[in-house]
Enzyme design. Sequence first.
Site, mmCIF file in Angstrom:
data_model
loop_
_atom_site.group_PDB
_atom_site.id
_atom_site.type_symbol
_atom_site.label_atom_id
_atom_site.label_comp_id
_atom_site.label_asym_id
_atom_site.label_seq_id
_atom_site.Cartn_x
_atom_site.Cartn_y
_atom_site.Cartn_z
ATOM 1 N N GLU A 40 -9.593 2.801 -5.450
ATOM 2 C CA GLU A 40 -9.194 4.168 -5.135
ATOM 3 C C GLU A 40 -7.969 4.626 -5.937
ATOM 4 O O GLU A 40 -6.934 4.976 -5.364
ATOM 5 C CB GLU A 40 -8.915 4.274 -3.624
ATOM 6 C CG GLU A 40 -10.165 3.997 -2.800
ATOM 7 C CD GLU A 40 -9.935 4.052 -1.282
ATOM 8 O OE1 GLU A 40 -10.864 4.471 -0.585
ATOM 9 O OE2 GLU A 40 -8.856 3.686 -0.814
ATOM 10 N N ASP A 88 0.858 -1.191 0.000
ATOM 11 C CA ASP A 88 0.000 0.000 0.000
ATOM 12 C C ASP A 88 0.891 1.238 0.000
ATOM 13 O O ASP A 88 2.120 1.118 -0.051
ATOM 14 C CB ASP A 88 -0.957 -0.020 1.208
ATOM 15 C CG ASP A 88 -2.299 0.623 0.860
ATOM 16 O OD1 ASP A 88 -2.299 1.773 0.367
ATOM 17 O OD2 ASP A 88 -3.346 -0.015 1.065
ATOM 18 N N HIS A 131 -2.747 3.213 -4.742
ATOM 19 C CA HIS A 131 -2.182 2.766 -3.448
ATOM 20 C C HIS A 131 -0.774 2.190 -3.634
ATOM 21 O O HIS A 131 -0.436 1.164 -3.047
ATOM 22 C CB HIS A 131 -3.093 1.725 -2.793
ATOM 23 C CG HIS A 131 -4.330 2.316 -2.154
ATOM 24 N ND1 HIS A 131 -4.281 3.140 -1.056
ATOM 25 C CD2 HIS A 131 -5.652 2.189 -2.465
ATOM 26 C CE1 HIS A 131 -5.514 3.498 -0.705
ATOM 27 N NE2 HIS A 131 -6.365 2.937 -1.550
HETATM 28 C C1 TNX Z 1 -10.989 1.929 1.990
HETATM 29 S S1 TNX Z 1 -11.608 -0.900 1.206
HETATM 30 C C2 TNX Z 1 -9.881 1.299 1.489
HETATM 31 C C3 TNX Z 1 -8.688 1.129 2.333
HETATM 32 C C4 TNX Z 1 -8.850 1.824 3.657
HETATM 33 C C5 TNX Z 1 -10.239 1.560 4.190
HETATM 34 C C6 TNX Z 1 -10.481 2.082 5.556
HETATM 35 C C7 TNX Z 1 -10.642 -0.463 0.129
HETATM 36 C C8 TNX Z 1 -10.620 -1.300 -1.022
HETATM 37 N N1 TNX Z 1 -9.890 0.642 0.291
HETATM 38 O O1 TNX Z 1 -7.553 1.576 1.645
HETATM 39 O O2 TNX Z 1 -7.871 1.365 4.518
HETATM 40 O O3 TNX Z 1 -11.178 2.111 3.310
HETATM 41 O O4 TNX Z 1 -11.687 1.612 6.085
#
Ligand code: TNX
Length: 537
Positions: free
Chosen positions: A336, A202, A272
Amino acid sequence: MKKLFFITLICFLLSCKKEIQKPEINVIPQPLKIEYTQSEFKINKKTTILYDQSDKEFEKVASYLHNELLRTLNLDLRKSDIKNHSKRNSILLVKKNSNKLGSEGYELHVIKKNITISSNEANGSFYGVQTLLQLISNDTLNENIVYNTIVQGVKIYDIPRFQWRGMHLDVCRHFFDIDFVKKYIDVLAMHKMNTFHWHLTDDQGWRIEIKKYPKLPEKGAFRPQTMVGKNWEEFDNTPHFGFYTQEEIKEIVQYAADRFITIVPEIEMPGHSLAALAAYPEYGCTGGPYEVAKTWGVFDDVLCAGNDKTYEFIQDILTEVIQLFPGKYIHIGGDECPKAAWEKCSKCQKRMKVEYLKNEFELQSYFIRRIEKFLIANNKKLIGWDEILEGGLAPEATVMSWRGTEGGIHSAKMGHDVVMSPNSQCYFDHYQAEPLNEPLAIGGFTDLAEVYGYEPVPHELNEQESKHILGAQANVWTEYISKTEHLEYMVLPRLCALSEVVWSAKEYKNFDDFKIRLKTHILRLKEKEYNYRKLDF
Ligand code: TNX
């Protein structure tokens, strides 16, 4: 009057009988069918564990059982081959060929003469062993579990509802060493979970050794400091570092396999990825320099989708990952991923033109599809977060639905397999009670009842589409969790509830009954030195 007396007497006797017939056994997750018998079996030092010793998988189950009985009852039982051995005073692990047991089901039969666990595969036998271990830890004294050599006479028939019974762990935001990972795997096994989703890379840390790219762990596993609490401007001035060597990964893979748990490694892309970019800036759109993130959130700098070298880099990494993890799924993240860097990057824009991609979402799809081709060619299946739907789903991808259930519904309707993990009910980094009295968490609210009540198959799906719901899992993101005790506190007892969501039959689920069983079960966790949130009922 006389008649009334007799009726009352019969009713009284019947109710007594019922009580004898139905002793409480507190098994979590709740088995499909339990019949009680009047007999019981006593394990003593002459009891033998019998199984087919030529079968390596059953050997694992027998060794596990042996070690657990040694630990809990202090009995060092002999193991012997099932052929040509008296069945008296034994625990038999019998391999069957039964349609009704599938690959993970089992039957557990406790009679005076012996205990038989029957299954088609060793997996089922292992789950039978888990149930047996709960039967010998069914008594409590002064808020402690008492291990008992006397096993209640029962006939249990049990099969799981779902094939994907998962738990995730983020070791990037905070690193957890292999001793803890093993403890985590143990508690998964105890709850008959079969999938461990290991979030290995990450923005805030790269946690797996890759031989071809030594800077990934050297630079990517290190951050000089971390934001404090929810304050984006204050830092703790404390370096954070950690990664797993390939030898350690192999050890964990074996440890999990011995407990019939498959590991799904996650290598995040194209977003990420700051930790990877800090080590190898040439695979970002601007060429850097980049830093391993010391705050939480989503970052604009991502892997460059226009540069062919990026794909080579990722494929080299995946080649090593594939060799380490024998399971069929590789998780490629996909969530994301902001498109800002790609919009400004000449290579990305060129790629879009050449490939006739309408926008950056399609560019992301192009990226994922290209990686999927590579994985398929290497006999693996791609799984990713639901953002991989945007811009078109890769042809054989499995989708992990986290932003609610829509992504899952949409994918199942298109004929894709789905794992449900909605942040509304399956995020164990969320608060499990009133925030005021809880350790700082990322937000949300998912208490035990909420987890228990989760139904993984959305009502929007018809029978055919529902078959694509492989199961569910809970995610444990660790932005605000840096200590193992805290992590256990977030996971337990919510994992106990989740285990019934994914294992137990929907029609028999009952929260009140679960709560009663949990009172004993939680003491099993205490005996194993897990931290957990105290029950407040
Ligand atoms: C969303 S769930 C994210 C993570 C974060 C999390 C915190 C997901 C696929 N991505 O990177 O840690 O929310 O709840």
